[in-house]
Motif scaffolding. Structure first.
Motif, mmCIF file in Angstrom:
data_model
loop_
_atom_site.group_PDB
_atom_site.id
_atom_site.type_symbol
_atom_site.label_atom_id
_atom_site.label_comp_id
_atom_site.label_asym_id
_atom_site.label_seq_id
_atom_site.Cartn_x
_atom_site.Cartn_y
_atom_site.Cartn_z
ATOM 1 N N HIS A 69 36.969 29.901 6.279
ATOM 2 C CA HIS A 69 35.779 29.548 7.059
ATOM 3 C C HIS A 69 36.045 28.343 7.964
ATOM 4 O O HIS A 69 36.682 27.382 7.564
ATOM 5 N N GLY A 70 35.546 28.409 9.163
ATOM 6 C CA GLY A 70 35.659 27.273 10.077
ATOM 7 C C GLY A 70 36.960 27.234 10.845
ATOM 8 O O GLY A 70 37.225 26.290 11.577
ATOM 9 N N GLY A 71 37.788 28.283 10.702
ATOM 10 C CA GLY A 71 39.084 28.270 11.378
ATOM 11 C C GLY A 71 39.142 29.152 12.603
ATOM 12 O O GLY A 71 40.185 29.240 13.250
ATOM 13 N N ASN A 72 38.027 29.817 12.929
ATOM 14 C CA ASN A 72 38.077 30.750 14.046
ATOM 15 C C ASN A 72 36.675 30.983 14.602
ATOM 16 O O ASN A 72 35.684 30.615 13.982
ATOM 17 N N ILE A 73 36.619 31.621 15.786
ATOM 18 C CA ILE A 73 35.305 31.936 16.359
ATOM 19 C C ILE A 73 34.903 33.386 16.070
ATOM 20 O O ILE A 73 33.807 33.798 16.421
ATOM 21 N N THR A 74 35.824 34.167 15.445
ATOM 22 C CA THR A 74 35.519 35.579 15.174
ATOM 23 C C THR A 74 34.411 35.679 14.134
ATOM 24 O O THR A 74 34.516 35.098 13.049
ATOM 25 N N LYS A 75 33.354 36.405 14.460
ATOM 26 C CA LYS A 75 32.231 36.540 13.526
ATOM 27 C C LYS A 75 32.632 37.495 12.398
ATOM 28 O O LYS A 75 33.404 38.432 12.613
ATOM 29 N N PRO A 76 32.128 37.251 11.167
ATOM 30 C CA PRO A 76 32.547 38.071 10.021
ATOM 31 C C PRO A 76 32.453 39.573 10.303
ATOM 32 O O PRO A 76 33.331 40.337 9.900
ATOM 33 N N GLU A 77 31.400 39.981 11.025
ATOM 34 C CA GLU A 77 31.219 41.428 11.248
ATOM 35 C C GLU A 77 32.280 42.012 12.184
ATOM 36 O O GLU A 77 32.456 43.226 12.254
ATOM 37 N N ASN A 78 32.991 41.139 12.922
ATOM 38 C CA ASN A 78 34.033 41.639 13.833
ATOM 39 C C ASN A 78 35.433 41.559 13.231
ATOM 40 O O ASN A 78 36.423 41.858 13.899
ATOM 41 N N LYS A 79 35.529 41.111 11.987
ATOM 42 C CA LYS A 79 36.864 40.946 11.383
ATOM 43 C C LYS A 79 37.452 42.299 10.980
ATOM 44 O O LYS A 79 36.774 43.150 10.434
ATOM 45 N N ARG A 80 38.753 42.412 11.247
ATOM 46 C CA ARG A 80 39.484 43.664 10.992
ATOM 47 C C ARG A 80 39.991 43.698 9.556
ATOM 48 O O ARG A 80 40.149 44.768 8.979
ATOM 49 N N LEU A 81 40.295 42.509 9.000
ATOM 50 C CA LEU A 81 40.940 42.445 7.685
ATOM 51 C C LEU A 81 39.994 41.859 6.641
ATOM 52 O O LEU A 81 39.040 41.154 6.965
ATOM 53 N N ALA A 82 40.314 42.136 5.377
ATOM 54 C CA ALA A 82 39.488 41.660 4.273
ATOM 55 C C ALA A 82 39.583 40.143 4.137
ATOM 56 O O ALA A 82 40.532 39.516 4.625
ATOM 57 N N SER A 83 38.604 39.569 3.462
ATOM 58 C CA SER A 83 38.588 38.136 3.186
ATOM 59 C C SER A 83 39.885 37.733 2.472
ATOM 60 O O SER A 83 40.357 38.439 1.591
ATOM 61 N N GLY A 84 40.448 36.606 2.871
ATOM 62 C CA GLY A 84 41.720 36.165 2.282
ATOM 63 C C GLY A 84 42.896 36.443 3.195
ATOM 64 O O GLY A 84 43.959 35.850 3.047
ATOM 65 N N MET A 85 42.720 37.366 4.166
ATOM 66 C CA MET A 85 43.781 37.691 5.125
ATOM 67 C C MET A 85 43.404 37.098 6.489
ATOM 68 O O MET A 85 42.305 37.326 6.980
ATOM 69 N N GLN A 273 50.263 45.903 24.297
ATOM 70 C CA GLN A 273 50.788 46.629 23.138
ATOM 71 C C GLN A 273 50.408 45.892 21.851
ATOM 72 O O GLN A 273 50.199 44.688 21.857
ATOM 73 N N ALA A 274 50.365 46.640 20.768
ATOM 74 C CA ALA A 274 49.942 46.054 19.488
ATOM 75 C C ALA A 274 50.963 45.054 18.950
ATOM 76 O O ALA A 274 52.172 45.220 19.113
ATOM 77 N N ARG A 275 50.459 43.993 18.341
ATOM 78 C CA ARG A 275 51.264 43.109 17.500
ATOM 79 C C ARG A 275 50.405 42.868 16.267
ATOM 80 O O ARG A 275 49.373 42.193 16.354
ATOM 81 N N ASP A 276 50.814 43.444 15.153
ATOM 82 C CA ASP A 276 50.015 43.324 13.939
ATOM 83 C C ASP A 276 50.765 42.465 12.932
ATOM 84 O O ASP A 276 51.675 42.931 12.258
ATOM 85 N N VAL A 277 50.404 41.189 12.875
ATOM 86 C CA VAL A 277 50.985 40.273 11.894
ATOM 87 C C VAL A 277 49.834 39.664 11.099
ATOM 88 O O VAL A 277 48.794 39.345 11.657
ATOM 89 N N ARG A 278 50.039 39.559 9.804
ATOM 90 C CA ARG A 278 48.943 39.170 8.909
ATOM 91 C C ARG A 278 49.355 37.978 8.055
ATOM 92 O O ARG A 278 50.416 37.991 7.435
ATOM 93 N N ARG A 279 48.474 36.987 8.044
ATOM 94 C CA ARG A 279 48.822 35.740 7.361
ATOM 95 C C ARG A 279 47.953 35.515 6.135
ATOM 96 O O ARG A 279 46.745 35.743 6.178
ATOM 97 N N THR A 280 48.594 35.056 5.078
ATOM 98 C CA THR A 280 47.861 34.472 3.971
ATOM 99 C C THR A 280 48.197 32.985 3.985
ATOM 100 O O THR A 280 49.289 32.589 4.405
ATOM 101 N N THR A 281 47.260 32.174 3.542
ATOM 102 C CA THR A 281 47.442 30.734 3.608
ATOM 103 C C THR A 281 47.181 30.141 2.238
ATOM 104 O O THR A 281 46.147 30.428 1.629
ATOM 105 N N VAL A 282 48.122 29.349 1.758
ATOM 106 C CA VAL A 282 47.947 28.678 0.469
ATOM 107 C C VAL A 282 47.362 27.296 0.742
ATOM 108 O O VAL A 282 47.912 26.524 1.541
ATOM 109 N N ALA A 283 46.233 27.008 0.096
ATOM 110 C CA ALA A 283 45.525 25.749 0.346
ATOM 111 C C ALA A 283 46.344 24.544 -0.114
ATOM 112 O O ALA A 283 47.110 24.637 -1.080
ATOM 113 N N GLY A 284 46.170 23.435 0.580
ATOM 114 C CA GLY A 284 46.750 22.174 0.135
ATOM 115 C C GLY A 284 45.922 21.615 -1.011
ATOM 116 O O GLY A 284 44.868 22.156 -1.351
ATOM 117 N N ASP A 285 46.399 20.504 -1.620
ATOM 118 C CA ASP A 285 45.631 19.994 -2.754
ATOM 119 C C ASP A 285 44.986 18.632 -2.524
ATOM 120 O O ASP A 285 44.244 18.163 -3.382
#
Ligand SMILES: [Fe+2]
Length: 295
Positions: A69-85, A273-285
């Motif tokens: 949350h807070g890292g992008n302007i894409t609204k939840p309903e427009n997201k292509r990938l599941a939460s966490g990706m 052309q498509a570029r499909d790269v998917r990131r997971t992010t591990v939180a800092g502490d």
């Protein structure tokens, strides 16, 4: 074949072989990867055919998945990938490249500026893990810069000058530098600047590194033009070719980087052309410095 790491550049980055990380791995293997991350700061794994679920499961070996949350302007309903990706593609929900003038696409162009993921969060990210599912036919390399080697190469007077400085980071600074300056009140609230030390110390190795990012736009106690010149100067220093590894993506590469010791940027590619790269992010502490008291 036992797990092995081959160093890729003279200063950092390693390629790992002999392990399938799409399947559950042992505690010893997790420790070996963490030790490799502490040493090399960037690790490349080839031919890892992840599903999103497997990528998230592998990522959680290194800590909790960051709340996006807070890292992008894409609204939840427009997201292509599941939460966490985190979607680092140029694709819309329909799986097709977004129009070139799409606000979402233009906002994401900020990934092509040197940055450290989530440096705009009070507790910034630990690791990012990027999985290539569809590689664009032209361009699209990701470049990494070793911010420990960059710090080590500074002269002593500069080290003394910057050692205790604190910067302000915000997505509005990085996007503003691209001329993307129109934000709604809600976005302005979401992208409020946070404080980060300019020099960080790695919690395991004790090595110091420059904590730079295009999200950094001000330095506390310094007039803006002086701050911006210093930040530009340090960024130019830190991103010299001798500190940089350019990763050329192959399908199913998985690259992990430590955001506490590196910066990175995507390079331009064929946007039609498509570029499909998917990131997971591990939180800092922990935060790098105390934040301003809430108003
Ligand atoms: Fe990034």
């Amino acid at each position: 074949m036992p797990t092995a790491i081959r160093q890729i550049t003279p200063v950092f980055a390693g390629e790992v072989s002999g392990i399938d990380i799409t399947k559950p791995i042992t505690k010893d293997e997790v420790s070996a990867i963490e030790a490799g991350m502490d040493k090399y700061a960037v690790l490349v794994f080839r031919d890892q055919r992840f599903t999103d679920e497997e990528q998230m499961a592998f990522s959680q070996n290194f800590g909790a998945i960051e709340n996006a949350h807070g890292g992008n302007i894409t609204k939840p309903e427009n997201k292509r990938l599941a939460s966490g990706m985190n979607d680092v593609s140029n694709l819309g929900k329909d799986g097709k490249p977004l129009p070139l003038d799409s606000r979402q696409r233009m906002f994401n162009l900020g990934n092509m500026l040197w940055h450290s993921d989530s440096s705009f969060r009070a507790i910034p990210a630990k690791y990012s893990l990027l999985s290539a599912r569809v590689v664009n036919p032209k361009g699209g390399d990701t470049e990494f810069a070793d911010m420990r080697a960059a710090y080590d190469a500074l002269d002593e007077a500069t080290k003394r000058e910057i050692d205790n400085l604190v910067c302000e980071h915000s997505l509005m600074y990085s996007r503003g530098s691209l001329g993307f300056g129109e934000f709604s009140e809600e976005e302005k609230q979401m992208f409020k600047p946070v404080r980060q030390r300019l020099v960080r110390t790695h919690p395991v190795t004790g090595r110091k590194s420059l904590y730079l990012s295009s999200h950094a736009g001000a330095i506390l106690g310094m007039p803006m033009p002086y701050a911006r010149i210093l930040l530009r100067d340090l960024t130019e220093h830190a991103t010299q070719p001798r500190f940089v590894y350019a990763h050329k993506w192959k399908p199913f590469d998985l690259v992990i980087w430590d955001n506490r010791q590196t910066m990175h940027r995507g390079r331009r590619y064929d946007e039609t052309q498509a570029r499909d790269v998917r990131r997971t992010t591990v939180a800092g502490d922990a935060p790098t410095v105390a934040q301003q008291a809430a108003e």
